[in-house]
Scaffold this active site. Structure first.
Site, PDB file in Angstrom:
ATOM      1  CD  GLU A  88      -2.922   5.581   6.657  1.00 38.55           C
ATOM      2  OE1 GLU A  88      -2.899   5.630   5.419  1.00 38.55           O
ATOM      3  OE2 GLU A  88      -1.994   5.075   7.332  1.00 38.55           O
ATOM      4  N   GLY A 142       2.365   2.310  10.760  1.00 42.88           N
ATOM      5  CA  GLY A 142       3.330   3.391  10.614  1.00 42.88           C
ATOM      6  C   GLY A 142       4.015   3.789  11.915  1.00 42.88           C
ATOM      7  CG  HIS A 189      -5.786   1.970   5.113  1.00 41.08           C
ATOM      8  ND1 HIS A 189      -5.372   2.940   5.983  1.00 41.08           N
ATOM      9  CD2 HIS A 189      -4.777   1.082   5.000  1.00 41.08           C
ATOM     10  CE1 HIS A 189      -4.127   2.647   6.378  1.00 41.08           C
ATOM     11  NE2 HIS A 189      -3.750   1.531   5.803  1.00 41.08           N
ATOM     12  CB  SER A 204       5.139  -1.718  11.981  1.00 40.02           C
ATOM     13  OG  SER A 204       4.726  -0.378  12.192  1.00 40.02           O
ATOM     14  CG  ASN A 212      -1.732   1.214   1.409  1.00 42.24           C
ATOM     15  OD1 ASN A 212      -1.821   2.032   0.492  1.00 42.24           O
ATOM     16  ND2 ASN A 212      -2.363   1.366   2.574  1.00 42.24           N
ATOM     17  CD  GLU A 228      -3.530  -2.527   7.224  1.00 40.22           C
ATOM     18  OE1 GLU A 228      -2.375  -2.685   6.816  1.00 40.22           O
ATOM     19  OE2 GLU A 228      -4.233  -1.562   6.904  1.00 40.22           O
ATOM     20  CE  LYS A 268      -0.124   3.264   4.698  1.00 37.43           C
ATOM     21  NZ  LYS A 268      -0.057   3.368   6.147  1.00 37.43           N
TER      22      LYS A 268
HETATM   23  P1  PGA Z   1       2.836   0.306   7.619  1.00 35.56           P
HETATM   24  O1  PGA Z   1       1.387   0.485   6.967  1.00 35.56           O
HETATM   25  O2  PGA Z   1       3.389  -0.995   7.066  1.00 35.56           O
HETATM   26  O3  PGA Z   1       3.619   1.495   7.193  1.00 35.56           O
HETATM   27  O4  PGA Z   1       2.627   0.235   9.101  1.00 35.56           O
HETATM   28  C1  PGA Z   1       0.505  -0.586   6.771  1.00 35.56           C
HETATM   29  C2  PGA Z   1      -0.798  -0.102   6.175  1.00 35.56           C
HETATM   30  O5  PGA Z   1      -1.267   0.976   6.569  1.00 35.56           O
HETATM   31  O6  PGA Z   1      -1.393  -0.757   5.288  1.00 35.56           O
END
Ligand code: PGA
Length: 250
Positions: free
Chosen positions: A97, A173, A95, A213, A9, A167, A11
Site C-alpha cells: 500500500e 484484503g 508494504h 488474506s 498490521n 505479500e 493499517k
Molecule cells: P490482509 O492484509 O490480511 O487483510 O490481506 C495483509 C497485509 O496487508 O499485511
C-alpha cells in the site's frame, strides 16, 4: 535459527479507544504458550498507550512506516527516533500500500532501511508481485528485484534484524490467498536469493512471513510449509480471537 512470527498490521484502523479495547482483548488471550513471536502494528497515534499497556505482555510493538530522515522540515512525517521513544521495536517497510498509493520506490525504501537499522529497529520488509506479474510468470523476478534494490545494500550482520514478508498484492484484503504450494514455492525462491547474495546461514536464519488474506481457517496449512515462518496479518488481526486463532497455528 529463524523464528516463527505472527504479526498484525492494523493499517489505518482503530482510534485510541478502539485500539486500547483491542489490546485489552488481546491481553485476555494466552499467547505465552505459542511458539512464535507475536507483534502488533497499531497506527502511530496509538503506539505509546499500546506500549504502556503491553509492558507485562509478550506482544511486541511495530510501527507501520517511518521517515528516512532524522528530523527537520518534513511536515506530517514521523522520525525513527520518535517511534523508538514511544516503544516501537519493529517497523514495517515497503508494504504494497505504501509502494502503490504513496509511490514509495525501491530507492526510497533502501534509505528507510538504512535509517531504521541505524536506530536499531527490526524491520519487516515487504515484497510481492501484482496480479499481472503473477499471470505473466514474472513473480520471481519482481521479488528478486525488490530485494536487490531495497534491501541488499545492507551487510550480512545487519540481516539479523530483517524479517521478510512476502505479500502478493492480489491476495491483500481480497479474500484471495496464495495456495500453500504457491507460498512455499516463492518462499523457497526468496531463501535461494538470500543464499546467493549472502550465504546459507543468512538464508536459513531469516524469517520469511506470508501475508495476504490469512485467516484462522487457512493459516495452519500455509504456516505448515517448510519455508513459511509465519504471517503478516491485516484484516484478521483486528479481532483478538481471530488473531489468536491464527497464532495458535503454531
Ligand atoms: P490482509 O492484509 O490480511 O487483510 O490481506 C495483509 C497485509 O496487508 O499485511
Amino acid at each position: 535459527m529463524r523464528k516463527n512470527i505472527v504479526a498484525g498490521n492494523w493499517k489505518m484502523n482503530c482510534n485510541l479507544d478502539e485500539s486500547q479495547h483491542l489490546i485489552n482483548a488481546l491481553k485476555l488471550e494466552d499467547f505465552e504458550q505459542i511458539k512464535a513471536e507475536i507483534i502488533i502494528a497499531p497506527p502511530f497515534t496509538n503506539l505509546y498507550p499500546a506500549h504502556q499497556s503491553l509492558q507485562d505482555s509478550k506482544i511486541k510493538l511495530s510501527a507501520q512506516n517511518l521517515n528516512e530522515n532524522e528530523n527537520g522540515a518534513f511536515t506530517g512525517e514521523i522520525s525513527p527516533e520518535m517511534l523508538k521513544s514511544v516503544g516501537a521495536e519493529y517497523v514495517i517497510l515497503g508494504h504494497s500500500e505504501r509502494r502503490a498509493i504513496y509511490n514509495e520506490t525501491d530507492e526510497l525504501l533502501a534509505k528507510k532501511v538504512t535509517t531504521a537499522l541505524k536506530h536499531d529497529f527490526k524491520i519487516m520488509f515487504c515484497i510481492g508481485e501484482e496480479l499481472d506479474k503473477r499471470q505473466a510468470g514474472k513473480h520471481f523476478e519482481v521479488v528478486e528485484n525488490q530485494l536487490k534494490n531495497g534491501l541488499f545494500h545492507i551487510s550480512e550482520s545487519e540481516m539479523k534484524n530483517i524479517v521478510i514478508a512476502y505479500e502478493p498484492v492480489w491476495a491483500i484484503g481480497t479474500g484471495e490467498t496464495a495456495s500453500p504450494e504457491q507460498a512455499q514455492e516463492i518462499h523457497a525462491h526468496i531463501r535461494k536469493v538470500l543464499a546467493k547474495k549472502y550465504n546459507e546461514n543468512v538464508a536459513e536464519g531469516t524469517s520469511i512471513l506470508y501475508g495476504g488474506s490469512v485467516k484462522p481457517n487457512n493459516a495452519k496449512e500455509i504456516f505448515a510449509k517448510k519455508d513459511v515462518d509465519g504471517g503478516l496479518i491485516g484484516g484478521a488481526s483486528l479481532d483478538a480471537k481471530s488473531f489468536k486463532a491464527i497464532a495458535d497455528s503454531f
